[in-house]
Design a protein around this motif. Structure first.
Motif, short mmCIF file in Angstrom:
data_model
loop_
_atom_site.label_atom_id
_atom_site.label_comp_id
_atom_site.label_asym_id
_atom_site.label_seq_id
_atom_site.Cartn_x
_atom_site.Cartn_y
_atom_site.Cartn_z
N HIS A 80 36.21 38.71 32.26
CA HIS A 80 36.95 37.68 33.31
C HIS A 80 38.28 38.37 33.56
O HIS A 80 38.74 38.86 32.80
CB HIS A 80 37.07 36.19 32.38
N HIS A 81 38.88 38.10 34.88
CA HIS A 81 39.94 38.78 35.14
C HIS A 81 41.22 38.52 34.34
O HIS A 81 41.74 39.29 34.01
CB HIS A 81 40.24 38.54 36.55
N GLU B 133 41.31 37.38 31.34
CA GLU B 133 41.17 37.70 29.80
C GLU B 133 41.54 39.29 29.93
O GLU B 133 42.07 39.81 29.02
CB GLU B 133 39.58 37.73 29.67
N SER C 139 38.71 43.08 41.77
CA SER C 139 38.73 41.84 42.16
C SER C 139 39.49 41.30 43.29
O SER C 139 39.09 40.38 44.02
CB SER C 139 39.11 40.97 41.04
N SER D 46 30.48 38.65 25.61
CA SER D 46 30.84 38.05 26.89
C SER D 46 29.87 37.22 27.16
O SER D 46 28.47 37.44 27.44
CB SER D 46 30.80 39.16 27.91
N HIS E 30 39.33 35.75 22.78
CA HIS E 30 38.22 34.98 23.59
C HIS E 30 37.95 33.74 23.37
O HIS E 30 37.03 33.34 23.90
CB HIS E 30 36.89 36.03 23.41
N THR F 261 35.43 43.78 35.79
CA THR F 261 35.89 42.25 36.23
C THR F 261 34.62 41.62 37.20
O THR F 261 34.08 42.06 38.14
CB THR F 261 37.11 42.48 37.25
N CYS F 262 33.97 40.59 36.56
CA CYS F 262 32.94 39.87 37.37
C CYS F 262 33.55 38.63 37.81
O CYS F 262 32.63 37.84 38.42
CB CYS F 262 31.86 39.74 36.19
N LEU G 266 34.80 32.04 38.61
CA LEU G 266 34.26 31.97 37.28
C LEU G 266 35.38 31.39 36.32
O LEU G 266 36.65 31.79 36.45
CB LEU G 266 34.24 33.56 36.90
N LEU H 69 37.45 30.32 32.99
CA LEU H 69 37.71 31.21 31.69
C LEU H 69 37.28 30.48 30.60
O LEU H 69 36.53 31.22 29.68
CB LEU H 69 39.41 31.53 31.63
N PHE I 63 29.82 35.98 30.18
CA PHE I 63 30.12 35.81 31.74
C PHE I 63 28.85 35.98 32.49
O PHE I 63 28.97 35.94 33.81
CB PHE I 63 31.18 36.41 32.17
N PRO J 266 37.29 35.95 38.29
CA PRO J 266 37.22 35.37 39.66
C PRO J 266 37.95 36.42 40.51
O PRO J 266 38.48 37.33 40.15
CB PRO J 266 38.15 34.29 39.56
#
Ligand code: KG4
Ligand code: ZN
Length: 327
Positions: free
Chosen positions: A108-109, A111, A10, A314, A150, A77-78, A324, A326, A316, A80
């Motif tokens: 999520h970063h 997470e 990321s 997930s 989560h 990681t998708c 993104l 959380l 996401f 932010p």
């Protein structure tokens, strides 16, 4: 679900790791771009994404050589993060998942940072919730109430600069090398933290939000107007920046009545912050080892394992998302 390959791209670290059962790190390859960005005093997004492309295949090879055998899922990681950099990791992970015919798990970063606390010698994740997370990095300063794995509620976040960003900017003012956090920590050793009474922004307000841009400006004016030594300035700045984190975490503990606090993110490597939280909080403080505070693929694999085994799945989506949320 035994072995998860976790990929993190990321920002300015390329991370590829293999984690077994969500806890045991079998391989954790990290290529830092710090030296490449240092002359610019911060991360240059275009250079970052190109560098991720350059080294990600080699890191994967290194991880697979250390850990022969099958991989049961691939996570990345998708968001932010930096769009170009995220795209490298997400597309690489999706291609691997497709080729190996295993699930792709977008993470999520932040997470991921939370789950860094449960790796290796950390406690087992499921038994630790509910918990309060203090997430402090170059891009984030948040207090997060984690009711269950989560299930997140952001209690407070920064209204301007992130605390790590503030360390980086103040280091530049003090002519200290990038990244600013470690160099300020070092410069502060032997300095007087009470030499300059820097502001503790929003410390008295009931809000759990943070603000760090004023502190940076206060250092600028102090540097211009007084004769305090660089060591004293670094120590006084560090004391003020960390003080606000401790004050707000105590307030969040009172509100949530949490029994546990997880400290995570790059700034979680800060010695003063670690000592103060452990010494002053009326709660169990879970500190990831310093090597897992910086961005890495193992934390992404750990979060993905938890999503795959205890759920929920997930939410996401499969595309990279720079902003993104959380929760
Ligand atoms: O989590 P991270 O590796 O990347 C982001 O997601 O931003 O955090 C990097 C940040 C940088 O701003 C760096 O200056 C800060 O973490 N940092 C520290 C320390 N080590 C790294 N800040 C304060 N004290 C440290 N010892
Ligand atoms: Zn991070």
């Amino acid at each position: 679900m035994r072995r998860v390959l976790g990929i993190e791209t990321s920002c300015d670290e390329t991370g590829v790791a293999i984690v077994e059962d969500g806890r045991r790190i079998l391989a954790n390859e990290v290529a830092s771009q710090v030296a490449m960005h240092a002359p610019y005093g911060g991360v240059v997004p275009e250079l970052a994404s190109r560098q991720h492309i350059q080294c990600i295949s080699q890191l994967l090879d290194q991880a697979l050589v250390k850990t022969p055998g099958t991989i049961d899922a691939v996570a990345a990681t998708c968001g932010p993060g930096l769009m170009g950099s995220l795209l490298v990791g997400v597309n690489f992970a999706r291609a691997l998942a497709f080729a190996w015919q295993v699930p792709y798990v977008p993470i999520h970063h932040l997470e991921g940072h939370i789950f860094s606390a449960f790796l290796d010698d950390g406690p087992e994740a499921v038994s630790q919730f509910p918990l309060l997370a203090l997430l402090v990095s170059g891009g984030h300063t948040c207090l997060i109430w984690c009711r269950a794995p989560h299930c997140y509620e952001i209690l407070g976040t920064t209204r301007d600069d992130a605390v790590g960003e503030c360390f980086d900017k103040v280091a530049r003012l003090l002519d200290l090398p990038y990244p600013g956090g470690p160099s300020i920590q070092k410069a502060a050793e032997g300095g007087d933290p009470a030499a300059v009474a820097f502001p503790r922004a929003m410390a008295r307000s009931d809000s759990l939000d943070f603000s760090y841009s004023g502190l940076k400006t206060a250092v600028l004016y102090e540097l211009r107007d007084t004769s305090a030594s660089p060591t004293d300035l670094a120590a006084s700045f560090q004391a003020a920046a960390i003080d606000v984190l401790v004050i707000k975490t105590k307030r969040a503990l009172q509100q949530t009545k949490a029994a546990r606090v997880v400290l995570a993110g790059g700034v979680a490597a800060n010695k003063l912050l670690r000592e103060r939280l452990v010494g002053e909080l009326d709660a169990q403080v879970i500190l990831p080892p310093i090597s897992l505070c910086v961005d890495n693929g193992a934390m992404i694999a750990a979060a993905a394992h938890s999503r795959q085994t205890t759920g929920p799945e997930s939410p996401f989506g499969s595309i990279a998302s720079p902003n993104l949320p959380l929760a």
